[in-house]
Design an enzyme around this catalytic site. Structure first.
Site, short mmCIF file in Angstrom:
data_model
loop_
_atom_site.label_atom_id
_atom_site.label_comp_id
_atom_site.label_asym_id
_atom_site.label_seq_id
_atom_site.Cartn_x
_atom_site.Cartn_y
_atom_site.Cartn_z
N LYS A 271 0.87 -1.19 0.00
CA LYS A 271 0.00 0.00 0.00
C LYS A 271 0.89 1.23 0.00
O LYS A 271 1.71 1.42 0.90
CB LYS A 271 -0.91 0.00 1.24
N ASP A 276 -2.51 10.23 3.36
CA ASP A 276 -3.91 9.85 3.53
C ASP A 276 -4.65 10.90 4.34
O ASP A 276 -4.62 10.89 5.57
CB ASP A 276 -4.00 8.48 4.22
N LYS A 283 -10.27 13.04 7.43
CA LYS A 283 -9.91 12.72 8.81
C LYS A 283 -9.95 14.00 9.64
O LYS A 283 -9.58 15.06 9.15
CB LYS A 283 -8.48 12.16 8.85
N ASP A 294 1.56 6.42 5.36
CA ASP A 294 0.61 5.47 4.78
C ASP A 294 1.14 4.78 3.52
O ASP A 294 0.42 4.01 2.88
CB ASP A 294 -0.72 6.19 4.51
N ASP A 353 -12.07 7.16 3.17
CA ASP A 353 -10.90 6.93 4.03
C ASP A 353 -10.53 5.44 4.08
O ASP A 353 -9.48 5.08 4.61
CB ASP A 353 -11.19 7.45 5.45
N GLU A 355 -9.33 3.71 1.76
CA GLU A 355 -8.76 3.79 0.42
C GLU A 355 -7.69 2.73 0.16
O GLU A 355 -7.47 2.34 -0.98
CB GLU A 355 -8.18 5.20 0.18
N ARG A 357 -7.52 -0.44 0.78
CA ARG A 357 -8.03 -1.68 0.19
C ARG A 357 -8.36 -1.51 -1.29
O ARG A 357 -8.33 -2.47 -2.05
CB ARG A 357 -9.24 -2.18 1.01
#
Ligand code: BES
Ligand code: MN
Ligand code: ZN
Length: 509
Positions: A271, A276, A283, A294, A353, A355, A357
């Site tokens: 990933k 993020d 967030k 991230d 959020d 994201e 996956r």
């Protein structure tokens, strides 16, 4: 980068800035660990007493500095705590050595050369001490320069420049190989830390891909970068959907290391969200300050592939870096949008959020097309995994129990804390969507497992797969400890390298 050498020199005559020795916790106070005999002799065998007078107990991570005895060519002794002394006849375990070496290296920031006189019994201890020292010596101070006109450029102290391991045998092939392995793995792991620590205004999908391209060229790894146009042409709806809110376009990087002697093929998927923000499901303040971390999964995959190449492992390793920046804007994916993924499945995005996956789903499917023997993905995927396992342990999920155990064991073997987690079938229905094939959110409870179940849907039929959720250990917000610095930790790298080694030697699956 800190240099690692093996030396046959005796501690007293060695010219260095410091001699590092080990001290363990005995039943009746501190005991001097093997490797420091020559130093202890200079105190007529009374070094343990001297250390006790100075308040040392031998506890893990404890660092005691004292002037070296008269006649020594090095001015300083650094006694580092190893924790409890092993039972009679047992050896210090690799992780205790790694941590002690790391703590000593950190305490010696600013010094040029240190000789490590820690207990060396075999090649494994050479590797552990070497790795601990090189990882502990890490520092990230590219951005600490006091302004462009400053005479004193760096605020921070430079990392310890040279580590000489005493007691190791420079002419022993296994010792030499262990030192070379420690050097390759630690250098690449430290490079992963650099990527994680680089602020998101300087590291975006495009610049990350450029770093990967340069490294691939240097190490004879084949590299392919899909830019936003190629992603659109290929139908990578997950990666494009997550990246659509940012002015920095997404990338999918494929790194292929191949060995002519390979019998197996491993795929690593990372990933790589370079920042993020949460996207339209933004967030709140307090939850986004560390979100440059991230992309830690992609950094780990990148480092592991390069390390595998440097070590010449006899296994084919393909690394997939799913790179995007998750930002809110007029072009961003909205909660309610449906994305058509690379696999052909449709996903209703209920929360932008979630994201990670989405980008991983496309990369997992792309990795699956090559039909590797196994796929391992690494991701800072869920806050839920941090709640479950804390910030030093990553969760391991898999579609195969034996493989999950093998990954867990590999992690423990290299000193990475990991724990097996289930993929309970009943949590799948929470992701049913009224509109699309699946939603990117499910039940809140067990959120880390829900994310794992989502990913499982994008792994090709019959392919063995494991998922490492490193959200906890990837980024250390607390103080440094052992060989782990503050900030990016390089979590996952050593486990992936070990998996590649085990696959090469036929000891995995
Ligand atoms: N990158 C985060 C997970 C994360 C949180 C990593 C804290 C490291 C530290 C991930 O993209 C995320 O936001 N996950 C959400 C998923 C939820 C919306 C289903 C989460 O865990 O809250
Ligand atoms: Mn997120
Ligand atoms: Zn994320």
């Amino acid at each position: 980068m800190t240099a690692l050498t093996l030396s046959t020199a005796a501690a007293p005559g060695l010219r260095a800035d410091a001699i590092v020795i080990g001290v363990a916790k005995g039943d009746k106070g501190p005991v001097v660990a093997p490797g420091a005999e020559a130093v202890d002799k200079a105190y007529d065998g009374g070094l343990a007493g001297v250390l006790e007078t100075l308040g040392a107990s031998g506890a893990e991570g404890e660092v005691t500095k004292l002037p070296a005895p008269a006649g020594f060519k090095s001015p300083l002794l650094v006694a580092v705590g190893l924790g409890a002394r092993p039972e009679k006849d047992a050896e210090y375990d690799a992780e205790a050595l790694r941590r002690a070496a790391g703590a000593a290296a950190r305490a010696l920031a600013g010094a040029k050369k240190a000789a490590f006189a820690l207990p060396v019994v075999d090649a494994a201890s050479v590797g552990a001490i070497g790795e601990g020292a090189l990882l502990g010596a890490y520092s990230f101070d590219v951005y600490k320069d006091n302004g462009k006109d400053a005479k004193d450029k760096k605020n921070g102290k430079a990392p310890l420049a040279e580590v000489a391991l005493l007691g190791a045998k420079p002419r022993d092939k296994t010792h030499k190989a262990a030192a070379e392995r420690a050097t390759a793995v630690s250098e690449e792991l430290n490079r992963a830390r650099d990527l994680v620590n680089t602020p998101p205004n300087d590291l975006n999908p495009e610049s990350f891909a450029a770093v990967a391209q340069a490294a691939a060229k240097e190490h004879g790894i084949k590299v392919q970068v899909l830019d936003e146009k190629a992603l659109a042409k290929g139908g990578y709806g997950g990666i494009l959907g997550v990246g659509s809110g940012s002015v920095a376009a997404p990338r999918l990087v494929k790194l292929s290391y191949t060995s002519s002697k390979a019998k197996k093929h491993l795929a690593f998927v990372g990933k790589g969200i370079t920042y993020d923000s949460g996207g339209i499901s933004l967030k709140p303040a307090g939850h986004n300050e560390t979100m440059k971390c991230d992309m830690s999964g992609a950094a780990a995959v990148f480092a592991a592939v390069v390390a595998a190449a440097r070590l010449g492992l006899e296994v084919n390793v393909t690394g997939w870096l799913a790179l995007a920046e998750n930002m809110p804007s007029g072009s961003a994916t909205r909660p309610g949008d449906v994305l058509r993924m690379y696999s052909g499945k449709t996903v209703e995005v209920l929360n932008t959020d979630a994201e990670g996956r989405l980008v991983l789903a496309d990369a997992l499917w792309a990795a699956s097309e090559e039909k590797p023997d196994a796929i391992v993905d690494v991701a800072t995927l869920t806050g839920a995994m941090m709640l479950a396992l804390g910030n030093r342990t990553f969760g391991v999920m898999a579609n195969d129990e034996a493989f999950r155990s093998a990954v867990h064991e590999a992690a423990e073997e290299v000193g990475e804390a990991a724990w097996p987690m289930p993929l309970p079938e009943h949590l799948r229905k929470g992701m049913d969507s009224a509109t699309a094939d699946i939603a990117n959110m499910g039940e809140r409870m067990g959120g880390g497992l829900v994310a794992g179940l989502f990913l499982r849907e994008f792994v090709g039929e019959g392919i063995t797969w494991a998922h490492l959720d490193i959200a906890g250990p990837a980024f250390n917000e607390q103080g440094p400890f052992g060989y782990t610095p503050k900030g990016g930790t390089g979590s996952g790298v050593r486990t992936l390298v070990r998996l590649a080694e085990l696959t090469a030697s036929g000891d995995l699956g």
